[in-house]
Design an enzyme around this catalytic site. Sequence first.
Site, mmCIF file in Angstrom:
data_model
loop_
_atom_site.group_PDB
_atom_site.id
_atom_site.type_symbol
_atom_site.label_atom_id
_atom_site.label_comp_id
_atom_site.label_asym_id
_atom_site.label_seq_id
_atom_site.Cartn_x
_atom_site.Cartn_y
_atom_site.Cartn_z
ATOM 1 N N GLU A 182 0.085 -4.756 11.361
ATOM 2 C CA GLU A 182 -0.301 -3.344 11.253
ATOM 3 C C GLU A 182 0.530 -2.584 12.277
ATOM 4 O O GLU A 182 0.390 -2.792 13.480
ATOM 5 C CB GLU A 182 -1.798 -3.159 11.540
ATOM 6 C CG GLU A 182 -2.722 -3.864 10.562
ATOM 7 C CD GLU A 182 -2.891 -3.148 9.225
ATOM 8 O OE1 GLU A 182 -2.291 -2.061 9.029
ATOM 9 O OE2 GLU A 182 -3.615 -3.686 8.368
ATOM 10 N N HIS A 242 0.849 -1.187 0.000
ATOM 11 C CA HIS A 242 0.000 0.000 0.000
ATOM 12 C C HIS A 242 0.887 1.240 0.000
ATOM 13 O O HIS A 242 1.724 1.426 0.893
ATOM 14 C CB HIS A 242 -0.924 0.004 1.230
ATOM 15 C CG HIS A 242 -2.014 -1.013 1.126
ATOM 16 N ND1 HIS A 242 -2.514 -1.692 2.211
ATOM 17 C CD2 HIS A 242 -2.702 -1.450 0.042
ATOM 18 C CE1 HIS A 242 -3.470 -2.528 1.795
ATOM 19 N NE2 HIS A 242 -3.602 -2.394 0.493
ATOM 20 N N GLU A 253 1.608 3.844 3.020
ATOM 21 C CA GLU A 253 2.058 3.316 4.318
ATOM 22 C C GLU A 253 3.588 3.309 4.391
ATOM 23 O O GLU A 253 4.234 2.269 4.441
ATOM 24 C CB GLU A 253 1.456 1.915 4.525
ATOM 25 C CG GLU A 253 -0.064 1.968 4.571
ATOM 26 C CD GLU A 253 -0.754 0.601 4.472
ATOM 27 O OE1 GLU A 253 -0.062 -0.429 4.512
ATOM 28 O OE2 GLU A 253 -1.987 0.591 4.349
ATOM 29 N N HIS A 261 2.202 -3.436 7.266
ATOM 30 C CA HIS A 261 1.230 -2.407 6.889
ATOM 31 C C HIS A 261 1.103 -1.377 8.003
ATOM 32 O O HIS A 261 1.630 -1.534 9.092
ATOM 33 C CB HIS A 261 -0.154 -3.051 6.674
ATOM 34 C CG HIS A 261 -0.268 -3.853 5.422
ATOM 35 N ND1 HIS A 261 -0.976 -3.409 4.329
ATOM 36 C CD2 HIS A 261 0.243 -5.061 5.080
ATOM 37 C CE1 HIS A 261 -0.902 -4.324 3.368
ATOM 38 N NE2 HIS A 261 -0.175 -5.338 3.795
HETATM 39 ZN ZN LIG Z 1 -2.036 -1.620 4.234
#
Ligand SMILES: [Zn+2]
Length: 422
Positions: free
Chosen positions: A381, A173, A176, A305
């Site tokens: 995350e 992504h 990020e 992420h």
């Molecule tokens: Zn992500």
Amino acid sequence: MKLPILLIALVAMVAAKSAPGRMAARYDHFRIYQLTIETNLQMEELKKIHEHISIHFLNELGAIGHKYNVIVGPLFHRALEKTLKFLDIVFEVIVDDLQKLIDDSAVGNDSKMEWETYHSLDTIYEWIDQECAAHDYLECKVIGQSYEGRDIKSIRLSKRPGNKAIFLEGNIHAMEWISSATVTFLLNQLINSEDPEMQRLSEEYDWIVVPMVNPDGFVYTHEVERLWRKNRRPNGYRNESGDCFGIDMNRNFDYHWGGAGWNIDEPCDHWFGGEKPNTEVEIISLQNFVSSFEDGYIRSYMAYHAYGQYVLLPYGHSNTEFPPNYEQMKRIAAAFSDAAADVYGSTFTYGASGLLNYVVSGAAKDWAYGVKNIPFTCTVELRDKGTFGFFLPSNQITEVGLEVTAGLKALVNKAAEEGIFD
Ligand SMILES: [Zn+2]
Ligand SMILES: *[C@@H]1O[C@H](CO)[C@@H](O)[C@H](O)[C@H]1NC(C)=O
Ligand SMILES: *[C@@H]1O[C@H](CO)[C@@H](O)[C@H](O)[C@H]1NC(C)=O
């Protein structure tokens, strides 16, 4: 009365975005509101709010009982607050001027790789090339090119034949940035740390790292639009603003693809999972690379992420079906979580992603587990829990690196104890 202003703003935005020299979109006085959604009715109304308010959702809308961050420009603050009050939605302005936050988390001194500031793709790649040239136990390979023709680089660290491997994936992504910053931090620890425990991990395991799965999107977040998430392939759809670009590549993997996920089928939105699975050249390169190793060699796959501080385990596509060794994966994730919290107190919640977050299909960790049979896979995350969100200040990069290093050491040791590498 509102319409002409909106039109002018729109035209100005489009002009800025297509101007030669690629002027970055600005967010002066844009606010981030944090909304607490408690009822289904509130959720239904929130999903329709874009019909009269220009709004950018920072999180996918999922279950009720969660907080959701949205960006709204100064023209719409009053209308938004009025609507929220009308709907009894509890809200808080957590950022008053997004541009200031973006400036505070921008690339600083980019002349050399370190972990006190964010860096451009060129600087990250230069550092990788230098490390590769300096250590003969590193094997560096370009695994493919992005849609716009940028290299997707990989590094394999192997000091001993017969080791099993751990795979680290970064920045699928675009926005990020902390992802590639952390993955390169970990790699640097594995290569250069004097810590005996880190040196042992780099002896006893092979490490395969793809720090930048989405180079086109990443460059776009530096040059044009800090909030970009997807890759940059024109996806064949258009809306009133013109052609729509990009696929959310962490929704495009071929394992229960397309089953669930908010706006996964909205081509112009940030979470579009593609028209079918495996359409994106970046993730096909990644998949081919993973598949190029013999079965059973890669024993863990970790995708990094932001944000929220979670260790998300398979599955994403369901919150009623769990992997055969789910309890074992939870014990391994718990080891990460405990050790990471010891460093600066950051708490990482762990469990099946469909359960903790929201049900969503087509993520890398589910493909790695479900298709490649890798016995421990997860999405990490990173920081934070939503205060800075995607715009984590650069003075936190090293802290994140250190807490994740501690977490990773514990995770690998626990996984070994659980027989993951046997
Ligand atoms: Zn992500
Ligand atoms: C940027 O970093 C380089 C190398 O670390 C250093 O030599 C230089 O003085 C720094 N520049 C600024 C403006 O701080
Ligand atoms: C069209 O899609 C883009 C994203 O690709 C979005 O920024 C824009 O607001 C959309 N326009 C309309 C009119 O919905």
